[in-house]
Design a protein around this motif. Structure first.
Motif, PDB file in Angstrom:
ATOM      1  N   LEU A  61     -41.576 -65.303 -16.292  1.00 14.85           N
ATOM      2  CA  LEU A  61     -40.404 -65.944 -16.878  1.00 14.85           C
ATOM      3  C   LEU A  61     -40.530 -65.965 -18.396  1.00 14.85           C
ATOM      4  O   LEU A  61     -41.569 -66.325 -18.933  1.00 14.85           O
ATOM      5  N   ALA A  62     -39.467 -65.556 -19.076  1.00 19.60           N
ATOM      6  CA  ALA A  62     -39.484 -65.594 -20.533  1.00 19.60           C
ATOM      7  C   ALA A  62     -38.113 -66.031 -21.013  1.00 19.60           C
ATOM      8  O   ALA A  62     -37.105 -65.429 -20.655  1.00 19.60           O
ATOM      9  N   LEU A  63     -38.063 -67.087 -21.784  1.00 23.18           N
ATOM     10  CA  LEU A  63     -36.792 -67.571 -22.320  1.00 23.18           C
ATOM     11  C   LEU A  63     -36.916 -67.663 -23.834  1.00 23.18           C
ATOM     12  O   LEU A  63     -37.637 -68.511 -24.348  1.00 23.18           O
ATOM     13  N   PRO A  64     -36.225 -66.785 -24.544  1.00 20.39           N
ATOM     14  CA  PRO A  64     -36.378 -66.764 -26.000  1.00 20.39           C
ATOM     15  C   PRO A  64     -35.904 -68.058 -26.658  1.00 20.39           C
ATOM     16  O   PRO A  64     -34.862 -68.601 -26.292  1.00 20.39           O
ATOM     17  N   VAL A  65     -36.671 -68.508 -27.617  1.00 22.73           N
ATOM     18  CA  VAL A  65     -36.351 -69.725 -28.359  1.00 22.73           C
ATOM     19  C   VAL A  65     -35.008 -69.561 -29.070  1.00 22.73           C
ATOM     20  O   VAL A  65     -34.731 -68.509 -29.655  1.00 22.73           O
ATOM     21  N   GLY A  66     -34.199 -70.590 -28.997  1.00 18.60           N
ATOM     22  CA  GLY A  66     -32.925 -70.565 -29.710  1.00 18.60           C
ATOM     23  C   GLY A  66     -31.746 -70.224 -28.823  1.00 18.60           C
ATOM     24  O   GLY A  66     -30.599 -70.393 -29.230  1.00 18.60           O
ATOM     25  N   LEU A  67     -32.027 -69.751 -27.596  1.00 19.46           N
ATOM     26  CA  LEU A  67     -30.918 -69.419 -26.706  1.00 19.46           C
ATOM     27  C   LEU A  67     -30.481 -70.656 -25.922  1.00 19.46           C
ATOM     28  O   LEU A  67     -31.264 -71.570 -25.683  1.00 19.46           O
ATOM     29  N   VAL A  68     -29.232 -70.631 -25.514  1.00 23.16           N
ATOM     30  CA  VAL A  68     -28.709 -71.711 -24.685  1.00 23.16           C
ATOM     31  C   VAL A  68     -28.316 -71.127 -23.330  1.00 23.16           C
ATOM     32  O   VAL A  68     -27.582 -70.147 -23.261  1.00 23.16           O
ATOM     33  N   LEU A  69     -28.848 -71.725 -22.257  1.00 19.09           N
ATOM     34  CA  LEU A  69     -28.525 -71.267 -20.908  1.00 19.09           C
ATOM     35  C   LEU A  69     -27.654 -72.309 -20.245  1.00 19.09           C
ATOM     36  O   LEU A  69     -28.015 -73.471 -20.175  1.00 19.09           O
ATOM     37  N   GLU A  70     -26.534 -71.853 -19.756  1.00 24.55           N
ATOM     38  CA  GLU A  70     -25.718 -72.743 -18.936  1.00 24.55           C
ATOM     39  C   GLU A  70     -26.312 -72.634 -17.536  1.00 24.55           C
ATOM     40  O   GLU A  70     -26.210 -71.595 -16.897  1.00 24.55           O
ATOM     41  N   ALA A  71     -26.974 -73.679 -17.071  1.00 25.19           N
ATOM     42  CA  ALA A  71     -27.724 -73.546 -15.819  1.00 25.19           C
ATOM     43  C   ALA A  71     -27.964 -74.896 -15.173  1.00 25.19           C
ATOM     44  O   ALA A  71     -27.738 -75.942 -15.763  1.00 25.19           O
ATOM     45  N   GLU A  72     -28.441 -74.782 -13.929  1.00 24.94           N
ATOM     46  CA  GLU A  72     -28.828 -75.976 -13.205  1.00 24.94           C
ATOM     47  C   GLU A  72     -30.350 -76.080 -13.285  1.00 24.94           C
ATOM     48  O   GLU A  72     -31.050 -75.101 -13.040  1.00 24.94           O
ATOM     49  N   MET A  73     -30.844 -77.252 -13.633  1.00 24.69           N
ATOM     50  CA  MET A  73     -32.281 -77.457 -13.717  1.00 24.69           C
ATOM     51  C   MET A  73     -32.638 -78.391 -12.577  1.00 24.69           C
ATOM     52  O   MET A  73     -32.005 -79.435 -12.401  1.00 24.69           O
ATOM     53  N   ARG A  74     -33.641 -78.010 -11.799  1.00 20.07           N
ATOM     54  CA  ARG A  74     -34.060 -78.887 -10.691  1.00 20.07           C
ATOM     55  C   ARG A  74     -35.311 -79.633 -11.098  1.00 20.07           C
ATOM     56  O   ARG A  74     -36.367 -79.041 -11.246  1.00 20.07           O
ATOM     57  N   PHE A  75     -35.181 -80.933 -11.297  1.00 23.98           N
ATOM     58  CA  PHE A  75     -36.315 -81.728 -11.762  1.00 23.98           C
ATOM     59  C   PHE A  75     -37.181 -82.146 -10.589  1.00 23.98           C
ATOM     60  O   PHE A  75     -36.675 -82.626  -9.573  1.00 23.98           O
ATOM     61  N   ARG A  76     -38.485 -81.959 -10.759  1.00 26.47           N
ATOM     62  CA  ARG A  76     -39.405 -82.379  -9.705  1.00 26.47           C
ATOM     63  C   ARG A  76     -39.589 -83.886  -9.776  1.00 26.47           C
ATOM     64  O   ARG A  76     -39.521 -84.462 -10.865  1.00 26.47           O
ATOM     65  N   PRO A  77     -39.850 -84.483  -8.648  1.00 22.47           N
ATOM     66  CA  PRO A  77     -40.111 -85.926  -8.686  1.00 22.47           C
ATOM     67  C   PRO A  77     -41.405 -86.207  -9.453  1.00 22.47           C
ATOM     68  O   PRO A  77     -42.311 -85.373  -9.485  1.00 22.47           O
ATOM     69  N   GLY A  78     -41.475 -87.364 -10.068  1.00 20.07           N
ATOM     70  CA  GLY A  78     -42.699 -87.748 -10.778  1.00 20.07           C
ATOM     71  C   GLY A  78     -42.819 -87.125 -12.149  1.00 20.07           C
ATOM     72  O   GLY A  78     -41.841 -86.607 -12.703  1.00 20.07           O
TER      73      GLY A  78
END
Lengths: 447, 527
Positions: free
Chosen positions: A301-318
């Motif tokens: 996985l690589a996400l360049p700094v400065g980009l904006v992703l319209e996305a769903e983030m799944r947060f883990r518990p804890g």
């Protein structure tokens, strides 16, 4: 010639490179010279033929929404230099008009689109609930035995006194760590190893060692009483001990700004951990996405700094609600057009303190700090509030510290004036990871 | 950050107990058992972390002076980042480099072009620029100019970049005003050597006669190496104002200093030394023939003539060469009855005695030293003539030096003709003194010669030096013409195996580098 979305910068592209060699090789392919029939689609893909030394040019396609790459070259690096070169060419506006993809590119793009449309977790295998419960019980029992042994070890340490530790050496701790691995508690094993290295870390080590031993003890006690803890804290404890997260995470849709991405390699060199920090532009929520790469291979996985992703983030518990997995994405990534608001040094520490309430073992908390002035110093750097007399030290040692090169970059950006800085704020101080120039919305990744 | 303040006062006590061990500290305090000690420490640790407060800020740095120059357009800035990141990128070993351009060599061009537009470096790139300047002294002046006041501001804080403060990068307040005699005097007395050289240059640029005066104040106490370097720094912009000082230096304790002073004086055709040398040289050489000096007298010694010849050279020829080399070329016209340089060089005067070679070599050195284009032209002769038959010298290194005294267009013409007549194998040094980008006629000659070499079936790496130069120096506008050469042809029957493919690759790289250079220059154009 602008329809493949807003272009990424060359740095953003080069951030995707798996290693330095690829970065250089990709850079050399970033000119029009070796490329033929380049093009891109309005929906966020670019393609091109790259002349190599052979008779057949390589076919390179990049899906910018991923980003995901496909290239006919034999390289096992990912992305390969051709994909990087193509992206650089595209970032420099050197790719042809938006167009219908050629046959060889469109097939792969169509496959990807089809895959994305499929609902996740399609296969509903019958779950052996009884078996799973038994396995979990067995593992909990082994961890419990490990924890008890570790408590014994810590008690022995305090009974005999820390003073002997400088001579005692690391081997004993390594052995204890191995016992924790046997007990299937990798989280404990990691902390034990860290603990073993403290006596060789210079002045002030006894206080640090007591602190780390006490926090380890706290974790042991928490595990032993995990059944009585509130669910969120219990999940934190299970995660810290090393159990995989269970259950569905909370899904949050937002426009996620990538603030930092950096790799650390485990002491034995066998595992690369990539940390990617994001922040929801609407909700302001921070997210930490981790990815791992086996020996010699960078994380995928690589996400360049400065980009904006319209996305769903799944947060883990804890874990204070930081850890997240990247879920569905809804649009191609675009450069960010705003600078997140920064907070003062005092507020940054308060945020860290508040997060400790949810996860007492938390080393640091992601904070956008600003306006602050970086103060270089021979004994250590500080970030000082633009107004007032408060400052945070920048740690120069310890796992979270980054190279000094990034600090000088930060100083250069500020020129002695106030800047906005993103970084990790913790008990050691503030580690800057990205900064904004006074007149730009594009964060500069501090290398 | 604060630690151990009010409420946490017993932390030190806990650490002391932990160091000693609970065994040896029975019955005392809140932490009697190991578990109790750990419990207490855990509470402390979490409370300390949760209650952290900011530290007192140290003195803030002085803000960097504002740099009013514009930053380059965004694409150009990205390109610079790329070039800086790739600056240490090793080229694949051996003769074969693949088709990728060598970014390292494009950085100097980027810097030069950006300098012409008067840009400043994007702030985030200044540290990388300073690192590059530190590693490559050839980049220093341009890199530091681009880094500007922000670069100097950073350099004052980081010892790794101290060099930038001594670099003479246009100052930014580092050099005192040359009109402030006290400040000049102070830096001259106390400054580092490099700072003093820069100061001397600045003083000299302001008033030519002031520099020798400044030098004279400390001359007697300078070390011999420093005296030599100071003298050497006068080479650029040498003028009659420097003569008295140089004349005095002819009596220096150090032989190297004396020789350098004599050399500089002889480059001033109107100097007394040049006059004395002319007198001696005219006595030896004339239309009637050559009579080398019979002895090396005290006067000659004082004027820098070296008495002992190197092994294998005759004494008298050695002295003759030095006299002719140091005599102003203008003195020969009258001696040879009004003839011009070309006619004088063509005279068979010295042939009978076998002095021709000696005499012409000395004239070559004189032409270079005095930067005399007409004499250089005469000594170079026609470019198409075989090098061994040239009037002046067969040495390519010396020819390159002669070429440097000619205007750029003429150099390009001459070298183009040389290449058309003799091919590329000997042209490398000559190409190195031609202006960049190469004039059209020169570029065409090089490309045609490469094409010819390919047809002859040799491998491209026999020409890797010229190829490398071409990547850096060809006009990017040539890329289109070169495209035709990039297709891999079948190997010709008598060609080396695989040569055609290698050539195609080499031309591809040349084209892609030229394209990259063109893109680079276009990006730098202000929007």
């Amino acid at each position: 010639m602008t329809d493949q979305g807003d272009r990424w910068t060359a740095e953003q592209v080069l951030d995707l490179a798996p290693d330095d060699a690829s970065r250089k090789a990709g850079g050399r392919l970033g000119g029009a010279g070796p490329w033929l029939q380049t093009g891109g689609s309005a929906s966020g893909s670019v393609w091109g033929l790259c002349k190599g030394s052979g008779s057949k040019p390589y076919r390179t396609v990049v899906d910018l929404t991923g980003p995901a790459y496909k290239c006919s070259c034999p390289s096992r690096k990912f992305p390969c230099k051709h994909a990087l070169g193509l992206l650089l060419l595209w970032s420099a506006e050197g790719v042809g008009e938006p167009d219908e993809a050629p046959e060889w590119a469109s097939q792969w793009l169509a496959d990807r689109a089809a895959k994305a449309a499929r609902p996740p977790g399609g296969r509903a295998a019958p779950v052996d609930e009884e078996g799973a419960r038994k396995r979990a019980e067995r593992r909990a029992a082994r961890i419990g035995a490990g924890v008890t042994e570790l408590e014994q070890r810590l008690a022995d340490l305090l009974r005999g006194g820390l003073a002997g530790q400088e001579q005692a050496g690391y081997a004993g701790w390594e052995e204890t760590a191995a016992r924790m691995v046997d007990a299937q508690a990798p989280g404990l094993a990691g902390r034990v190893r860290e603990l073993g290295t403290i006596p060789s870390c210079g002045p002030g080590w006894p206080a640090r060692m007591l602190e780390e031993a006490a926090l380890l003890h706290l974790l042991d006690r928490a595990w032993l009483g995990v059944a009585g803890l509130p669910e969120e804290l219990a999940a934190t404890v299970r995660g810290r001990v090393g159990l995989p997260a269970s259950g569905e995470g909370e899904a949050v849709r937002d426009r996620w700004l990538v603030l930092a991405q950096y790799d650390t390699v485990s002491p034995d060199g066998r595992l690369t951990t990539r940390r990617i920090w994001l922040r929801g532009l609407a909700g302001g929520r921070p997210a930490l996405v981790l990815d791992f790469g086996p020996p010699g291979r960078p994380p995928g996985l690589a996400l360049p700094v400065g980009l904006v992703l319209e996305a769903e983030m799944r947060f883990r518990p804890g874990s204070a609600g930081l850890r997240a997995d990247l879920g569905e994405r809804f649009a191609a990534a675009v450069p960010c057009a705003e600078v997140p608001a920064g907070v003062s040094t005092g507020a940054a520490l308060e945020a860290y303190g508040a997060a400790l309430l949810r996860d007492p073992w938390l080393e640091s908390w992601p904070v956008v700090l600003g306006p602050v002035v970086p103060i270089p110093g021979e004994l250590g750097w500080q970030l000082a509030d633009a107004e007032g007399t408060s400052a945070l030290p920048v740690p120069l040692t310890g796992g979270a510290s980054r190279s000094r090169g990034g600090l000088w970059q930060l100083a250069a950006l500020s020129g002695g004036g106030p800047v906005t800085v993103f970084g990790e704020c913790g008990h050691r101080g503030f580690t800057p990871l990205a900064a904004w120039q006074p007149d730009s919305t594009e964060p500069v990744a501090l290398s | 950050m604060d630690k151990g303040d009010e409420g946490y006062g017993d932390w030190e006590e806990l650490v002391a107990a932990a160091l000693l061990g609970t065994e040896r500290r029975r019955g005392g305090g809140p932490a009697g058992s190991p578990e109790a000690l750990l419990d207490a420490a855990a509470v402390h640790a979490v409370r300390r972390r949760a209650g952290l407060r900011p530290a007192e800020a140290g003195p803030r740095p002085e803000p960097a002076p504002r740099d009013p120059r514009p930053v380059p357009p965004e694409a150009a800035g990205r390109r610079l980042a790329q070039l800086l990141a790739g600056r240490s990128g090793p080229v694949n070993g051996g003769g074969r480099r693949g088709t990728a351009p060598d970014l390292t060599e494009l950085l100097p061009q980027w810097l030069a072009a950006a300098g012409r537009y008067g840009y400043r470096a994007p702030a985030a790139l200044v540290p990388a620029l300073l690192d590059a300047a530190r590693a490559r002294t050839d980049l220093r002046p341009q890199a530091l100019a681009l880094a500007g006041t922000r670069g100097l501001w950073l350099a004052r804080m980081n010892p790794d970049w101290r060099f930038a403060l001594r670099g003479g990068s246009g100052g930014a307040g580092e050099l005192p005003a040359v009109t402030d005699p006290e400040a000049v005097e102070r830096l001259w007395q106390e400054g580092l050597f490099a700072e003093r050289v820069v100061l001397l240059g600045a003083v000299r640029a302001h008033e030519a006669a002031a520099a020798p005066r400044l030098l004279a104040t400390t001359w007697a106490t300078e070390r011999a190496e420093d005296r030599l370097m100071f003298l050497d720094s006068l080479r650029v912009g040498l003028s009659a104002q420097d003569e008295p000082f140089l004349e005095a230096a002819l009596g220096d304790r150090s032989r190297n200093v004396r020789a350098t002073a004599a050399e500089l004086l002889s480059a001033l055709p109107a100097s007394a030394l040049a006059g004395r040398m002319a007198e001696r040289a005219l006595a030896c050489v004339g239309p009637e023939g050559v009579t080398p000096p019979a002895e090396c007298d005290a006067g000659m010694l004082r004027d820098g003539v070296v008495k002992r010849p190197p092994a294998g050279r005759g004494e008298r020829a050695w002295w003759l060469g030095q006299l002719v080399e140091a005599a102003p070329l203008s003195c020969w016209r009258e001696r040879f009855g009004g003839l011009g340089p070309a006619e004088i060089v063509a005279l068979p005067v010295a042939e009978g005695d076998g002095w021709t070679e000696e005499l012409h070599a000395a004239w070559c050195r004189a032409a270079v030293r005095q930067r005399d284009a007409p004499w250089s032209r005469a000594l170079l002769g026609p470019a198409s003539a075989p090098p061994a038959a040239g009037p002046g010298t067969a040495s390519l290194a010396e020819r390159a030096k002669l070429l440097e005294t000619l205007p750029h267009a003429e150099r390009a013409e001459w070298v183009a003709e040389f290449i058309r007549a003799h091919g590329l194998s000997e042209a490398f040094q000559l190409l190195g003194v031609c202006g960049v980008p190469w004039a059209e006629t020169l570029g065409r000659a090089v490309v045609d010669a490469l094409d010819t070499a390919r047809d002859a079936g040799s491998y491209p790496w026999s020409f890797s030096g010229v190829m490398g130069l071409a990547e850096r120096c060809l006009d990017p506008a040539e890329a289109g013409r070169l495209e035709a050469l990039t297709t891999a042809a079948e190997d010709l029957p008598d060609a080396a195996p695989g040569a055609a493919a290698y050539w195609a690759e080499a031309f591809q790289r040349l084209v892609s580098t030229l394209r990259l250079r063109a893109a680079m220059l276009a990006e730098l154009t202000p929007a």
